[in-house]
Write a protein that holds these residues in place. Structure first.
Motif, PDB file in Angstrom:
ATOM      1  N   ASN A  77       6.816  30.009  -0.408  1.00  0.00           N
ATOM      2  CA  ASN A  77       7.230  31.255  -1.066  1.00  0.00           C
ATOM      3  C   ASN A  77       6.328  32.414  -0.647  1.00  0.00           C
ATOM      4  O   ASN A  77       6.787  33.552  -0.500  1.00  0.00           O
ATOM      5  CB  ASN A  77       7.236  31.104  -2.586  1.00  0.00           C
ATOM      6  CG  ASN A  77       8.385  30.244  -3.063  1.00  0.00           C
ATOM      7  OD1 ASN A  77       9.373  30.057  -2.370  1.00  0.00           O
ATOM      8  ND2 ASN A  77       8.254  29.700  -4.254  1.00  0.00           N
ATOM      9  N   GLN A  78       5.065  32.135  -0.448  1.00  0.00           N
ATOM     10  CA  GLN A  78       4.138  33.163   0.019  1.00  0.00           C
ATOM     11  C   GLN A  78       4.506  33.607   1.435  1.00  0.00           C
ATOM     12  O   GLN A  78       4.450  34.789   1.764  1.00  0.00           O
ATOM     13  CB  GLN A  78       2.704  32.632  -0.020  1.00  0.00           C
ATOM     14  CG  GLN A  78       1.671  33.675   0.316  1.00  0.00           C
ATOM     15  CD  GLN A  78       0.256  33.131   0.176  1.00  0.00           C
ATOM     16  OE1 GLN A  78       0.034  31.990  -0.199  1.00  0.00           O
ATOM     17  NE2 GLN A  78      -0.709  33.965   0.491  1.00  0.00           N
ATOM     18  N   VAL A  79       4.906  32.666   2.282  1.00  0.00           N
ATOM     19  CA  VAL A  79       5.351  32.994   3.643  1.00  0.00           C
ATOM     20  C   VAL A  79       6.560  33.931   3.577  1.00  0.00           C
ATOM     21  O   VAL A  79       6.632  34.931   4.292  1.00  0.00           O
ATOM     22  CB  VAL A  79       5.697  31.710   4.437  1.00  0.00           C
ATOM     23  CG1 VAL A  79       6.380  32.043   5.753  1.00  0.00           C
ATOM     24  CG2 VAL A  79       4.449  30.872   4.672  1.00  0.00           C
ATOM     25  N   VAL A  80       7.508  33.600   2.701  1.00  0.00           N
ATOM     26  CA  VAL A  80       8.709  34.428   2.546  1.00  0.00           C
ATOM     27  C   VAL A  80       8.328  35.845   2.143  1.00  0.00           C
ATOM     28  O   VAL A  80       8.798  36.829   2.728  1.00  0.00           O
ATOM     29  CB  VAL A  80       9.683  33.803   1.519  1.00  0.00           C
ATOM     30  CG1 VAL A  80      10.823  34.764   1.177  1.00  0.00           C
ATOM     31  CG2 VAL A  80      10.229  32.476   2.040  1.00  0.00           C
ATOM     32  N   GLU A 104       1.733  37.816  13.233  1.00  0.00           N
ATOM     33  CA  GLU A 104       0.614  38.708  12.917  1.00  0.00           C
ATOM     34  C   GLU A 104      -0.650  37.924  12.589  1.00  0.00           C
ATOM     35  O   GLU A 104      -1.592  38.443  12.007  1.00  0.00           O
ATOM     36  CB  GLU A 104       1.021  39.638  11.774  1.00  0.00           C
ATOM     37  CG  GLU A 104       2.088  40.616  12.239  1.00  0.00           C
ATOM     38  CD  GLU A 104       2.915  41.187  11.106  1.00  0.00           C
ATOM     39  OE1 GLU A 104       2.582  40.940   9.932  1.00  0.00           O
ATOM     40  OE2 GLU A 104       3.893  41.862  11.410  1.00  0.00           O
ATOM     41  N   PHE A 105      -0.659  36.638  12.929  1.00  0.00           N
ATOM     42  CA  PHE A 105      -1.802  35.737  12.816  1.00  0.00           C
ATOM     43  C   PHE A 105      -2.175  35.394  11.373  1.00  0.00           C
ATOM     44  O   PHE A 105      -3.263  34.907  11.118  1.00  0.00           O
ATOM     45  CB  PHE A 105      -3.017  36.273  13.582  1.00  0.00           C
ATOM     46  CG  PHE A 105      -2.679  36.656  14.997  1.00  0.00           C
ATOM     47  CD1 PHE A 105      -2.430  35.671  15.940  1.00  0.00           C
ATOM     48  CD2 PHE A 105      -2.584  37.976  15.375  1.00  0.00           C
ATOM     49  CE1 PHE A 105      -2.090  36.010  17.245  1.00  0.00           C
ATOM     50  CE2 PHE A 105      -2.247  38.330  16.679  1.00  0.00           C
ATOM     51  CZ  PHE A 105      -2.006  37.341  17.608  1.00  0.00           C
ATOM     52  N   SER A 106      -1.285  35.625  10.431  1.00  0.00           N
ATOM     53  CA  SER A 106      -1.508  35.216   9.053  1.00  0.00           C
ATOM     54  C   SER A 106      -1.179  33.726   8.952  1.00  0.00           C
ATOM     55  O   SER A 106      -0.156  33.274   9.470  1.00  0.00           O
ATOM     56  CB  SER A 106      -0.603  36.027   8.116  1.00  0.00           C
ATOM     57  OG  SER A 106      -0.740  35.577   6.800  1.00  0.00           O
ATOM     58  N   GLU A 107      -2.050  32.960   8.293  1.00  0.00           N
ATOM     59  CA  GLU A 107      -1.865  31.512   8.203  1.00  0.00           C
ATOM     60  C   GLU A 107      -1.619  31.075   6.759  1.00  0.00           C
ATOM     61  O   GLU A 107      -2.193  31.639   5.832  1.00  0.00           O
ATOM     62  CB  GLU A 107      -3.083  30.780   8.763  1.00  0.00           C
ATOM     63  CG  GLU A 107      -3.280  31.013  10.242  1.00  0.00           C
ATOM     64  CD  GLU A 107      -4.462  30.257  10.817  1.00  0.00           C
ATOM     65  OE1 GLU A 107      -5.037  29.391  10.119  1.00  0.00           O
ATOM     66  OE2 GLU A 107      -4.809  30.529  11.980  1.00  0.00           O
ATOM     67  N   ASN A 108      -0.755  30.068   6.617  1.00  0.00           N
ATOM     68  CA  ASN A 108      -0.463  29.470   5.316  1.00  0.00           C
ATOM     69  C   ASN A 108      -0.482  27.955   5.459  1.00  0.00           C
ATOM     70  O   ASN A 108      -0.033  27.414   6.467  1.00  0.00           O
ATOM     71  CB  ASN A 108       0.917  29.901   4.808  1.00  0.00           C
ATOM     72  CG  ASN A 108       0.989  31.376   4.540  1.00  0.00           C
ATOM     73  OD1 ASN A 108       1.270  32.159   5.436  1.00  0.00           O
ATOM     74  ND2 ASN A 108       0.713  31.771   3.319  1.00  0.00           N
ATOM     75  N   ASN A 109      -0.999  27.277   4.429  1.00  0.00           N
ATOM     76  CA  ASN A 109      -0.997  25.816   4.411  1.00  0.00           C
ATOM     77  C   ASN A 109       0.252  25.332   3.700  1.00  0.00           C
ATOM     78  O   ASN A 109       0.534  25.749   2.577  1.00  0.00           O
ATOM     79  CB  ASN A 109      -2.250  25.300   3.708  1.00  0.00           C
ATOM     80  CG  ASN A 109      -3.494  25.651   4.480  1.00  0.00           C
ATOM     81  OD1 ASN A 109      -3.541  25.530   5.692  1.00  0.00           O
ATOM     82  ND2 ASN A 109      -4.507  26.120   3.777  1.00  0.00           N
ATOM     83  N   LEU A 110       0.978  24.440   4.366  1.00  0.00           N
ATOM     84  CA  LEU A 110       2.216  23.888   3.841  1.00  0.00           C
ATOM     85  C   LEU A 110       2.183  22.373   3.991  1.00  0.00           C
ATOM     86  O   LEU A 110       1.217  21.811   4.515  1.00  0.00           O
ATOM     87  CB  LEU A 110       3.416  24.453   4.604  1.00  0.00           C
ATOM     88  CG  LEU A 110       3.581  25.963   4.571  1.00  0.00           C
ATOM     89  CD1 LEU A 110       4.603  26.410   5.594  1.00  0.00           C
ATOM     90  CD2 LEU A 110       4.004  26.425   3.194  1.00  0.00           C
TER      91      LEU A 110
END
Length: 159
Positions: free
Chosen positions: A108-111, A75-81
């Motif tokens: 955890n935010q991705v989860v 859904e094009f949501s991005e997270n920095n890991l």
């Protein structure tokens, strides 16, 4: 034959000037991948189907360093890991193996954002941004599986 990246995601990546995505791995999530206190996603190196790191990045990881990663969902949501390499004892292989570990700054935010549960199947692709940074894309298949086998393939003890 590796699975295809959803066409809409591939189109967006190519429009942004990213390199052609390559399929890395598919993994059934286990409880350890979604527990908040763990805050990590383990990717066994033996399950990585294509090389995605530069020699410099491999050296950084082999020397205990970390590499910043951006992870995007369908859904094009991005997270920095952060990606790091980890030596683990794998009781199914009978020795020490290497795994990649996505950690910190947002797993955890991705989860939570994606409602990830044990038994979901995650497919992972990699490409490069125009700035040559590693970029991961994942797609989730929500399946109902026997939860008694949750970590059957990845029952690791960290060394």
């Amino acid at each position: 034959m590796p699975p295809s990246l959803p066409a809409a995601i591939n189109h967006v990546l190519l429009q942004r000037g990213y390199s052609e995505p390559v399929f890395l791995a598919q993994k059934q999530l286990c409880l350890l991948d979604v527990r908040p206190e763990n805050g990590r996603f383990l990717i066994p190196q033996r399950e990585i189907q294509q090389q995605f790191l530069t020699e410099e990045e491999k050296t950084t990881l082999n020397n205990g360093g970390m590499i910043p990663i951006t992870l995007m969902n369908s859904e094009f949501s991005e997270n920095n890991l952060t990606l790091r390499k980890l030596a683990v004892h794998d009781m199914f292989v009978g020795g020490v193996t290497s795994s990649y570990l996505l950690i910190r700054n947002g797993w955890n935010q991705v989860v939570l954002q994606n409602g990830l549960q044990p038994s979901n199947i995650v497919r992972l692709w990699s490409c490069r941004t125009p700035g040559n940074d590693v970029f991961f894309v994942f797609d989730v298949e929500r399946v109902q599986r026997d939860v008694s086998c949750l970590c059957a393939r990845i029952n690791h003890v960290l060394i």
